[in-house]
Design an enzyme around this catalytic site. Sequence first.
Site, PDB file in Angstrom:
ATOM      1  CB  CYS A 107      21.420   4.448  -4.555  1.00  0.00           C
ATOM      2  SG  CYS A 107      20.152   3.521  -3.664  1.00  0.00           S
ATOM      3  CD  GLN A 115      22.725   0.944 -10.507  1.00  0.00           C
ATOM      4  OE1 GLN A 115      22.009   1.939 -10.481  1.00  0.00           O
ATOM      5  NE2 GLN A 115      23.440   0.558  -9.471  1.00  0.00           N
ATOM      6  CB  CYS A 165      12.333  21.166 -16.413  1.00  0.00           C
ATOM      7  SG  CYS A 165      10.859  20.145 -16.169  1.00  0.00           S
TER       8      CYS A 165
END
Length: 452
Positions: free
Chosen positions: A408, A283, A72
């Site tokens: 999370c 999610q 990236c």
Amino acid sequence: MLKKNDEVTLEITGMTNEGNGVGHYEGIAVFVAASAVGDVIRCRIVKVNKSYCYGIINDIITPSPYRIQDSCSVSKTCGGCCFRHFSYRQECRVKEQFIRDSFERIGKLAPRYDSFVGCERTSHYRNKAQYPVGLRDGKAVCGFYAKRSHRICPWYDCELQPEIFEKIVGYVMDYVERNSIPPYDESTGKGLLRHIYLRRGEHSGEIMLCLVLTSLRNSDCFDDMILGITKRFNDIKSVVFNENPANTNVIMGKKTVTVSGSDTIKDIMCSNTVVISPQSFYQVNTLQAEKLYDIAKEYAAPDKDTVLLDLYCGAGTIGLSMFKEVKKLIGVEIIPQAIENAKLNARLNGADNAEFICGDAGKIAKILFDRGERPNVIIADPARKGCDRQSLEYMAKMQPDRIVMISCNHATAARDCAILGELGYKTEKVRGVDLFPRTSHVEVVALITWVG
């Protein structure tokens, strides 16, 4: 003592939860972004605190055996990914260690660790993206916030998002530029377009486009765009506007109107049809979430006599993945729109044994306890801040055989499991599931059992 701009040689021996490498120089911890365990680097000190420092890489003397080429071009400025510079297998090891450290150091617990579940697909896995829109050198730009800032990195060809998102955002921004639609300026509070928000059903392919505006009164300037974009992209089944005039970091306001198509989109989760609204929790990695829910079901071990309480249930997807195996399902969620989605999801899938209640988890848990509900199994999937004390206390007062904690945030999960330990429960086993490849985030599932 190290000083700013000192240059030192470091070996990176560990990682922080934020994704920084850690080395030590004369007993002082030095945190270095974009480094990997095994790197030997020349490092320039950029910030000095009393017991630790921050540095940046000047040169990699010996690269880590796990280091790879970052694919990236903007990851060094964008705040999204922090693990693109080493192998995914090593990322899984790092995340598994994060979980172990939290449960052992924060929770002072000694559970069994089931094997970590990595993700087969590490790119284009997200079903949701929120792109801030703003001004840069007098021009409207859209992308992602740079790390620890509200400076927009103008890039929406993100490797984590579905490829179609880039095309849709490009279409919107081209329309904004051609029609001189003013983007939101955080410094003045002026402008119209604040965010472009997209959701997509992984299995259905249905897409929702939401534009977050400072005012709905001026939204007619997008009329031609709506006609064009829905013809260009047939998968867009819902276009909604959300009004957020407040000077806030919160993305969405309270008022949402549907301007094209349906109020919701549909998808499939664990073989159930689910409806998704703009503000309902779902999610972001559907395929991995299905694995997560399968593990939750395994830990919950429901049967035909089970009363299942699903706290922080969102749109009901976790509890509904087990409704066929249980006697009764009760879901609790504080967001009204999510509860409406959960009720609709129950009807769509024939879950006549499901009841969904809107309210704060702790307060509703007390009401349920007072009315005599005694679930055999409780599932809790709180936000990152974890459960509040009242929720944990009433969970324990109900004395379910098993509590399944999904989180999370492994640090708050470990804290909450430790509190449940004080209330008569034992954390039996823990399993990490990676829903967020290339980022620092990771999900954890814990099985907590009653020991009295």
